[in-house]
Design a protein around this motif. Structure first.
Motif, short mmCIF file in Angstrom:
data_model
loop_
_atom_site.label_atom_id
_atom_site.label_comp_id
_atom_site.label_asym_id
_atom_site.label_seq_id
_atom_site.Cartn_x
_atom_site.Cartn_y
_atom_site.Cartn_z
N GLY A 281 -3.55 11.50 3.13
CA GLY A 281 -2.15 10.92 2.37
C GLY A 281 -0.99 12.55 2.73
O GLY A 281 -0.59 12.43 1.70
N GLN A 282 -1.35 12.85 3.98
CA GLN A 282 -0.05 13.54 3.72
C GLN A 282 1.19 13.01 3.98
O GLN A 282 2.39 13.52 3.59
N VAL A 283 1.33 11.95 4.07
CA VAL A 283 3.06 11.29 5.10
C VAL A 283 2.06 9.47 4.89
O VAL A 283 0.54 9.29 5.05
N PRO A 284 2.77 9.28 4.50
CA PRO A 284 2.62 7.43 4.59
C PRO A 284 1.83 7.40 6.06
O PRO A 284 3.04 7.48 7.03
N VAL A 285 0.77 6.62 6.26
CA VAL A 285 0.84 5.72 7.58
C VAL A 285 1.03 3.95 7.39
O VAL A 285 0.80 3.35 6.54
N PHE A 286 1.59 3.41 7.97
CA PHE A 286 1.95 2.19 8.42
C PHE A 286 1.27 1.49 10.18
O PHE A 286 0.86 1.84 10.40
N LEU A 287 1.15 0.14 9.78
CA LEU A 287 0.94 -0.67 10.95
C LEU A 287 1.57 -1.48 11.01
O LEU A 287 1.93 -2.34 10.36
N ASP A 288 1.58 -1.55 13.09
CA ASP A 288 2.45 -3.00 12.76
C ASP A 288 1.20 -3.60 14.80
O ASP A 288 0.33 -2.17 14.68
N GLY A 289 2.02 -4.38 14.48
CA GLY A 289 0.78 -5.34 15.76
C GLY A 289 0.06 -6.52 15.12
O GLY A 289 -1.41 -5.78 14.89
N GLY A 290 -0.20 -7.42 15.88
CA GLY A 290 -0.99 -8.41 15.51
C GLY A 290 -1.18 -9.09 13.47
O GLY A 290 -1.68 -10.30 13.72
N ILE A 291 -0.59 -8.95 13.29
CA ILE A 291 0.04 -8.99 11.28
C ILE A 291 0.95 -9.91 11.71
O ILE A 291 2.05 -10.72 12.24
N ARG A 292 0.48 -11.38 11.32
CA ARG A 292 0.03 -13.04 11.66
C ARG A 292 0.28 -13.57 9.80
O ARG A 292 0.76 -14.67 9.84
N ARG A 293 -0.72 -12.83 9.03
CA ARG A 293 -0.54 -13.92 7.96
C ARG A 293 -0.81 -12.68 6.93
O ARG A 293 -1.44 -11.76 7.03
N GLY A 294 -0.59 -13.03 5.24
CA GLY A 294 -0.95 -12.09 4.22
C GLY A 294 -2.61 -11.56 4.37
O GLY A 294 -2.88 -10.56 3.93
N THR A 295 -3.29 -12.50 4.62
CA THR A 295 -4.70 -11.73 5.28
C THR A 295 -5.08 -10.40 5.74
O THR A 295 -5.44 -9.99 5.09
N ASP A 296 -4.08 -10.75 6.99
CA ASP A 296 -4.06 -9.35 8.09
C ASP A 296 -3.30 -8.30 6.66
O ASP A 296 -3.74 -7.30 7.19
N VAL A 297 -3.00 -8.74 6.14
CA VAL A 297 -1.59 -7.90 5.58
C VAL A 297 -2.37 -7.15 4.54
O VAL A 297 -2.25 -5.34 4.35
N PHE A 298 -3.43 -7.48 4.06
CA PHE A 298 -3.95 -6.92 2.73
C PHE A 298 -5.31 -6.34 3.38
O PHE A 298 -5.52 -5.27 3.33
N LYS A 299 -5.90 -7.01 4.77
CA LYS A 299 -6.44 -5.71 5.69
C LYS A 299 -6.24 -4.40 6.12
O LYS A 299 -7.52 -3.59 5.73
N ALA A 300 -5.01 -4.38 6.38
CA ALA A 300 -4.32 -3.56 6.75
C ALA A 300 -4.07 -2.46 5.60
O ALA A 300 -4.41 -1.11 5.46
N LEU A 301 -3.60 -2.56 4.36
CA LEU A 301 -4.01 -2.33 2.77
C LEU A 301 -5.12 -1.10 2.30
O LEU A 301 -5.13 0.06 2.61
N ALA A 302 -6.06 -2.09 2.51
CA ALA A 302 -7.86 -2.62 2.58
C ALA A 302 -7.58 -1.10 3.04
O ALA A 302 -8.62 0.32 2.92
#
Ligand code: HOC
Length: 371
Positions: A281-302
């Motif tokens: 939690g010291q800094v935000p962590v973002f992700l890219d790679g393979g995101i094609r769906r709203g469900t992918d976005v949700f999974k990454a956030l979870a």
């Protein structure tokens, strides 16, 4: 037009029919035999969702905050090079669509419209992606120009001392057509008389121009020449995530460069959670790679991402229908994410938590414990 298209695979298929092979292959392909390219998407499909029912979802809000900026959804646009290969208006059209969608754009330093042209399209939160050139003066100038033009962060790509071996580009003898150029460095870096180290023109440019000595000390150097927050893009291990925090990074992007660099690195979604835990939690962590769906976005956030970035999806939208195509792609993400949230029983991004997903490992553990 993009009106009838209902998902990103359809956008990609139509983009393929519209673009010259050399351009489509450049955007779509990964390095060598593309194991990581396939894994980026396959790893998402191995994560299941655990929906909660009978929750009042009459009002679902996908908006969130990234580095203090309020945006419409945790889906932002990753840096991708040379948009004029996809559409004559290039990054200017992409930028307009992203502003209209009220989210963040990372402009590639290897863009075919200059960072000033993009800034002149109007208001919008934009970050500037940086490669460090052997010529540090030019690198410094680029950073200062980005500050002057109103960019809000520098995204330093840390996985590219050389370009990965992209076999499609080698076979096509990739070369920019005359109407597309390396706009930000025009008049600064001469790309005409460089040593031809590769059959791919971009790979040869990178070989000649990028500073392969780039190391952790340079992150400090970069911070010393700018007041903007510096995000490090291209981290895949706990070890490097810890070093990034120690180096004062304002954020970390778990990225394998769209699987265009080192092949056989893991899917980004499969290393996200361990990185998030290490960063604590010291800094935000973002992700890219393979995101094609709203469900992918949700999974990454979870699994702990503060937001995700999409690269190829916006390029395919641009190729299909210019600004309107990118708008449609971003609307699709917003729509899919909102429906996913409703079906998962969450009303806000903050409510998305670890219990909403089951990884493949957890699935097997659950089965085994019942035997
Ligand atoms: C100097 C050459 O990140 C990609 C881009 C590469 C940009 C090359 C610029 O294709 O992954």
């Amino acid at each position: 037009s993009s009106q009838e298209l209902v998902n990103l695979d359809e956008f990609e298929a139509l983009a393929k029919t519209k673009l010259p092979k050399m351009a489509f292959d450049y955007f779509a392909s990964g390095s060598e035999d593309e194991y990581s390219l396939r894994e980026n998407r396959n790893a998402f499909s191995r994560i299941r969702l655990r929906p909660r029912i009978l929750v009042d979802v009459s009002s679902v809000d996908a908006s969130t905050t990234v580095l203090g900026f309020r945006i419409s959804m945790p889906v932002m646009v990753a840096p991708t090079a040379m948009h004029k290969l996809a559409h004559p208006e290039g990054e200017v059209a992409t930028a307009r669509a992203i502003s209209a969608a009220d989210t963040i754009m990372i402009l590639s330093s290897s863009s075919s419209c200059s960072m000033e042209e993009v800034a002149a399209t109007g208001p919008g939160v934009r970050f500037f992606q940086l490669y460090v050139y052997k010529d540090r003066q030019i690198t410094t100038q680029l950073v200062h120009r980005a500050e002057d033009a109103g960019y809000s962060a520098i995204v330093l790509t840390v996985d590219t001392p050389r370009l990965g071996r992209r076999e499609a580009d080698l076979k096509n003898k990739f070369k920019l057509p005359p109407h597309v150029s390396y706009k930000n460095v025009e008049g600064l870096l001469n790309v005409n008389n460089l040593e031809k180290t590769s059959d791919s023109e971009l790979a040869a440019w990178a070989d000649n121009l990028f500073d392969r000595s780039l190391n952790w000390k340079d992150v400090k150097w970069l911070q010393s020449i700018t007041k903007l927050p510096v995000i490090l893009k291209g981290i895949l291990t706990v070890e490097d995530a810890i070093l990034a925090v120690q180096a004062g990074a304002a954020g970390i992007m778990v990225s394998n460069h769209g699987a265009r660099q080192l092949n056989y690195v893991p899917a980004t979604i499969s290393v996200l959670e361990e990185v998030v835990k290490a960063v604590g939690g010291q800094v935000p962590v973002f992700l890219d790679g393979g995101i094609r769906r709203g469900t992918d976005v949700f999974k990454a956030l979870a699994l702990g991402a503060s937001g995700v970035f999409v690269g190829r999806p916006s390029v395919f939208g641009l190729a299909v229908d210019g600004e309107a195509g990118v708008r449609k792609v971003l609307q699709m993400f917003q729509n899919e994410l909102e429906i996913t949230m409703a079906l998962m029983g969450v009303c806000s991004i903050k409510q998305i938590c670890r219990n909403h997903v089951q990884t493949e490992h957890e699935h097997h553990t659950a089965i085994n414990s019942k035997l």
